[in-house]
Design an enzyme around this catalytic site. Sequence first.
Site, mmCIF file in Angstrom:
data_model
loop_
_atom_site.group_PDB
_atom_site.id
_atom_site.type_symbol
_atom_site.label_atom_id
_atom_site.label_comp_id
_atom_site.label_asym_id
_atom_site.label_seq_id
_atom_site.Cartn_x
_atom_site.Cartn_y
_atom_site.Cartn_z
ATOM 1 N N GLY A 21 0.837 -1.190 0.000
ATOM 2 C CA GLY A 21 0.000 0.000 0.000
ATOM 3 C C GLY A 21 0.869 1.236 0.000
ATOM 4 O O GLY A 21 2.052 1.180 -0.340
ATOM 5 N N VAL A 26 4.427 -5.707 1.793
ATOM 6 C CA VAL A 26 4.369 -6.820 2.733
ATOM 7 C C VAL A 26 4.925 -8.060 2.035
ATOM 8 O O VAL A 26 4.522 -8.398 0.918
ATOM 9 C CB VAL A 26 2.935 -7.077 3.218
ATOM 10 C CG1 VAL A 26 2.911 -8.235 4.210
ATOM 11 C CG2 VAL A 26 2.366 -5.821 3.880
ATOM 12 N N ASP A 138 -8.426 2.989 10.507
ATOM 13 C CA ASP A 138 -8.515 2.646 9.084
ATOM 14 C C ASP A 138 -9.152 1.266 8.903
ATOM 15 O O ASP A 138 -8.620 0.414 8.186
ATOM 16 C CB ASP A 138 -7.134 2.683 8.438
ATOM 17 C CG ASP A 138 -7.212 2.707 6.910
ATOM 18 O OD1 ASP A 138 -8.275 3.090 6.383
ATOM 19 O OD2 ASP A 138 -6.225 2.345 6.251
ATOM 20 N N ASN A 143 -8.153 -4.308 5.136
ATOM 21 C CA ASN A 143 -7.381 -4.543 6.359
ATOM 22 C C ASN A 143 -7.939 -5.677 7.204
ATOM 23 O O ASN A 143 -7.600 -5.810 8.375
ATOM 24 C CB ASN A 143 -7.305 -3.258 7.186
ATOM 25 C CG ASN A 143 -6.294 -2.284 6.629
ATOM 26 O OD1 ASN A 143 -5.382 -2.671 5.908
ATOM 27 N ND2 ASN A 143 -6.454 -1.007 6.946
#
Length: 496
Positions: A21, A26, A138, A143
Site C-alpha cells: 500500500g 508486505v 482505518d 485490512n
Amino acid sequence: MLVESRRIRDRYRLLEPIGGGAMGTVWRAQDEMLGRTVAIKELLLPHDHDEHRTEEAKNRAMREARIAARLQHSHAITVFAVLEEEDRPWLIMEYLPSKSFAVLIQDEPVSVDDAIRIGAQISSALAGAHRVGIVHRDVKPANILVSDDGTAKITDFGISRAIGDVKLTATGEIAGTPAYLAPEVARGEDADFAADVFSLGATLYAAVEGSTPYGTSDNPIALLYKASSGEIEPPTKAERLTPLLERMLATDPADRPSMDEVERELRALLPDAEPGESVLAATVPEAEVAAVAAVPTVPTVPATVAVPPPGEVAAVSPGARKGMIAVGAGAALLCVAVVVAILLVVRQKAPQDTAAPPASSSQSASASVTPPASASPSPAPTSAPTTTPPPTSTPVSPVSSTTSAAQALSAYYALLPSNPAQSWNLLTANFKASRHQTYESYRSFWSQYKSVQATNVKEVGPSKVTATVLYDGGKAENDTFTMVQVNGVWMIDRQG
C-alpha cells in the site's frame, strides 16, 4: 539483488511480496532461526529522502509496532518485532494464509450470515483495542484477512493512534480511506472509538450491499464530500443486520453503539450454521486460533487444550451437539458425586476449620479507607487459555457487607497493578465470562502498566459506582461499575 538471496538481519529470508500500500510492501518470509513463516512489512520512505520526512516515517513505524504489540488478540495480527535494515524499518508480523475481505467481496456481496460471522470476530478484536485505548482509524475490507477456515483478523494498525499519543500525520493529511470514513473524520476531526464503529459498519454494509454507504465512485474527493455530510444510502439487503448497521452508521458519534455493544449484538445475530451452508467456514474458537498462530519471538506457553469461553463465536453440528450433551451429562453426574463427597468430609470437620482466617491489620486498613485506585478491570481479550491455575485464596481485602460499594471498588484498585492474584478474586464469574478472561490474560494485562489511578469514586445508585481511571498518566476514562455481594464480600460484576 535477487529476492531469493535477500535477507534481513541474516535471519529473515524474503520469499515473495504478498501485499502492499502507500506505506510499504508486505513480504512472505522465512524466519530461519525459528523455522517459521512470517509476514514482514517493509516501510517505504519518501522518495526525496528528505531527512525530516524520513525520520517521521521511521517514528511512525516504531509507533505502529508499539501500538500493535499492546494488543494481543486472536482476531488481530500480532506484531513480533520492528527492525531497522537498509536504512528503513521492517515490521516482523504473524503470517496468516488468507485473502483480504476486500478480495472476497469485490465480485459479489457475501451473505448476511457471513458478514455477521466476520463482523463478530473483528468487533471482538477492536473492542479489545478500545479497552486499552487504541483507535485503529482505518477499518476497511482490505485490512481484514480471512483464512480458508473462516478465521478473520484485523491488520495494519499503521495509522492507528493510542489515545494521548502525539499525532504524526502531516498537516492537512487525512488518515483513512474516504469510502469508509466516519463523517466527523472526513470533516477533519480527530478519530475516536466511535469512528472505528462507523468504519466497521461501513465495511459490513459494503459486504452485503455490494457498495459502500456513500455509493461507488472512483473520485476520492467526491466520496470525501459525501462522507463529510454523512449522506449514506439506507441498506436494502442487510436483513436482520439492518437495525445494527443503521445505528453503527449514525451521523452523530453519540448515537452509535460502543464496540463492546456491537460485538454482543453481532454474536446474538449469529446463525446456527450447519456444515456446507456458508461460503466461509464457521468461526474457529479463539483458543484454537491461537494454537495455529505464529509463535512470538519472546517464548510463550503454547495452548494445547482449549475450551471456547462463554459467548465464543462458533458453529456446532447436530451430531457434535449430541456428543457434547452426552459428555456434559456424564460430567454433571461426576460433579454431583464430587460435591457430595466434599460435603461429607466438611461435615466431619471441626467448626473452626471452615472459618475464614482473621484479616491482618494491613487488610483491615485496606478495607476501611479509600486509597488511590489503580486500573479499570477491563483487560483486552487474549486468545490463549492459561496454563497457570487461577488463585482461589481469600482476597487480601475481603470487603464485608458493612463496607460501601465505593470503598470496595477502591479496595480492589489498591491491589493493582502489583497484586493481580488477589484482585482476581474480587471479580465475579459473570464479569470474567463477559470479558472472556482467564487468570493468565488478566495478569498479563496488568503487567503492562506501571501505575493506574482512579479518582472520584462515587456511588451513583444501588450497587452502582463511578470512577475516573488514569492509565500510566494518560487520558482519563470515566467508568461505571455494578457491584454485588457474594458471601458478604463486595465484588465487581459488570463494567459499563
